[in-house]
Design a protein around this motif. Structure first.
Motif, PDB file in Angstrom:
ATOM      1  N   SER A  45       1.114  -1.310  -0.122  1.00 47.33           N
ATOM      2  CA  SER A  45       0.035  -0.371   0.339  1.00 47.33           C
ATOM      3  C   SER A  45       0.926   1.078   0.248  1.00 47.33           C
ATOM      4  N   GLY A  46       2.075   1.090   0.693  1.00 45.61           N
ATOM      5  CA  GLY A  46       3.160   2.178   1.144  1.00 45.61           C
ATOM      6  C   GLY A  46       3.309   2.343  -0.290  1.00 45.61           C
ATOM      7  N   TYR A  47       4.123   1.843  -1.299  1.00 41.33           N
ATOM      8  CA  TYR A  47       4.418   1.706  -2.761  1.00 41.33           C
ATOM      9  C   TYR A  47       3.347   2.862  -3.366  1.00 41.33           C
ATOM     10  N   ARG A  85       2.065   7.531  -6.107  1.00 37.97           N
ATOM     11  CA  ARG A  85       1.265   9.204  -6.611  1.00 37.97           C
ATOM     12  C   ARG A  85       1.443  10.503  -5.724  1.00 37.97           C
ATOM     13  N   ILE A  86       1.937  10.674  -4.561  1.00 40.81           N
ATOM     14  CA  ILE A  86       3.487  10.979  -4.334  1.00 40.81           C
ATOM     15  C   ILE A  86       3.629  11.968  -5.261  1.00 40.81           C
ATOM     16  N   LEU A  87       5.477  10.764  -5.067  1.00 39.47           N
ATOM     17  CA  LEU A  87       5.935  11.694  -5.964  1.00 39.47           C
ATOM     18  C   LEU A  87       5.883  11.570  -7.520  1.00 39.47           C
ATOM     19  N   GLY A  88       4.781  10.816  -8.609  1.00 42.64           N
ATOM     20  CA  GLY A  88       4.317  11.035 -10.035  1.00 42.64           C
ATOM     21  C   GLY A  88       5.193   9.707 -10.626  1.00 42.64           C
ATOM     22  N   LEU A  89       5.775   8.965  -9.895  1.00 42.38           N
ATOM     23  CA  LEU A  89       6.329   7.887 -10.820  1.00 42.38           C
ATOM     24  C   LEU A  89       5.233   7.266 -11.403  1.00 42.38           C
ATOM     25  N   THR A  90       5.276   6.625 -12.363  1.00 46.19           N
ATOM     26  CA  THR A  90       4.786   5.333 -13.183  1.00 46.19           C
ATOM     27  C   THR A  90       4.413   3.760 -12.276  1.00 46.19           C
ATOM     28  N   ALA A  91       4.113   3.895 -12.059  1.00 46.86           N
ATOM     29  CA  ALA A  91       3.404   2.824 -10.989  1.00 46.86           C
ATOM     30  C   ALA A  91       3.482   1.150 -11.921  1.00 46.86           C
TER      31      ALA A  91
END
Length: 358
Positions: A223-225, A230-236
């Motif tokens: 869930s932290g991932y 989202r916080i860092l604007g990364l592509t999950a």
């Protein structure tokens, strides 16, 4: 089929409890295990304060930490301070350090720890807690086998315990029956954010996650991932499921190699043991760490022993054990006074090593 380390070490503790002081060689013969394996397990148990080694023999330490006896063994009679029961799901890896922190804090306060070892099955928790209560403990430190899938009613029995209890590396469901219990744990979501921020700072925008799904910590990491991306604007993604047995890591290594070929530059792996086993598998598949794929592991139990040494999220394991003991002792000392319920979360650290390009 190899016996898991958790099972071996539980059998060693049971045998020492039954035999008293015993030679390590005799213990290995009794259990039908290689002597080198038993020596390694005994060393790990001794480092955690669960056994005492002297001149080739092993025994239980006395008196500040003990293991919970069977129901017929009678109540614990600590000299001086209160007796505290400590329930953990295993006596290896992560919880070794939690136990060590709790043991040091208890000894400093003149308290006595009685250890109960559950298995990674929720049904075993109640049995172990009943045995701890039968020893006469005045408070409980509990790391029950909860996961994100637990329902509120599954946690209700903890709220009905006859002595004060502090949850250890667990948080009750908000508004659930156990929400009124104290808890002390690591903020694993913050730990994941540290890892992904570190990798993003090295230019990685696509970061994979390879994680287990069978423990509380694993669910918090997962869930932290999502939250950190989202916080860092990364592509999950991709998110790879790590299952047991370890042979499944061949599949994970192939999937990571495919992801690296598709432009994924980094991965977070839960936990250290799996990350270390992935390193040679990745090398065999032509993937260099960190040149082709930067790696960060989670737990920081074995991470520094990797080749290359692994950058790792380090939850404050010893501090969690110590803070839980301190909180429980405060609760016992103020039994007749109002003390607010405490839900404490301690922040992990990030140990930067070679595997992430650090």
């Amino acid at each position: 089929m190899p016996i898991p380390a958790d099972d071996r070490r539980a059998r060693i503790l049971d045998a020492v409890r039954a035999l008293g002081t015993v030679r390590v060689a005799d213990l290995a013969e009794r259990l039908g295990l290689p002597a080198v394996t038993v020596r390694r397990d005994v060393a790990a148990l001794a480092d955690a304060g669960l056994l005492r080694r002297t001149h080739g023999s092993v025994a239980f330490p006395a008196p500040e930490t003990d293991t919970a006896p069977g129901p017929a063994a009678g109540p614990a009679r600590p000299a001086g301070g209160p007796a505290l029961g400590l329930l953990v799901p295993a006596v290896v890896q992560y919880f070794d350090e939690v136990i060590a922190g709790a043991r040091t804090a208890a000894a400093g306060a003149g308290a006595h720890l009685v250890l109960g070892i559950s298995s990674y099955e929720a049904s075993a928790d109640r049995v172990q807690v009943e045995q701890l209560l039968a020893t006469g403990v005045q408070g409980l430190l509990l790391a029950p086998n909860w996961t994100a899938a637990d329902r509120p009613e599954d946690q209700a029995w903890v709220a009905g315990l006859p002595v004060p209890a502090v949850l250890l590396e667990r948080r009750p469901i908000a508004g659930g029956p156990a929400a009124g219990l104290d808890s002390v744990g690591s903020d694993h979501r913050h730990g994941v954010l540290l890892a992904l921020r570190h990798l993003a700072g090295r230019g990685h925008r696509r970061i994979a996650l390879a994680a287990r799904a069978d423990t509380w910590t694993a669910h918090q990491v997962r869930s932290g991932y999502d939250e950190a991306c989202r916080i860092l604007g990364l592509t999950a993604g991709p998110v790879l499921d790590v299952r047991t047995p370890a042979a499944d890591l061949d599949r994970v290594a192939r999937q990571l190699a495919e992801a690296a070929a598709d432009g994924v530059g980094a991965a977070l792996v839960h936990n250290d043991q799996d990350a270390i086993q992935l390193l040679p598998l990745l090398r065999a598949g032509g993937v260099r760490v960190p040149e082709d794929l930067a790696l960060v592991s989670y737990d920081d139990v074995f991470a520094a022993l990797g080749a290359p040494p692994l950058t790792a999220v380090a939850p404050p394991k010893r501090a969690v054990g110590a803070a839980a003991v301190d909180l429980l002792l405060r609760r016992l000392a103020t039994a007749d006074e109002p003390l607010p319920v405490h839900h404490l979360e301690l922040l992990p650290d990030l140990k930067v090593r070679e595997s992430s390009g650090g």
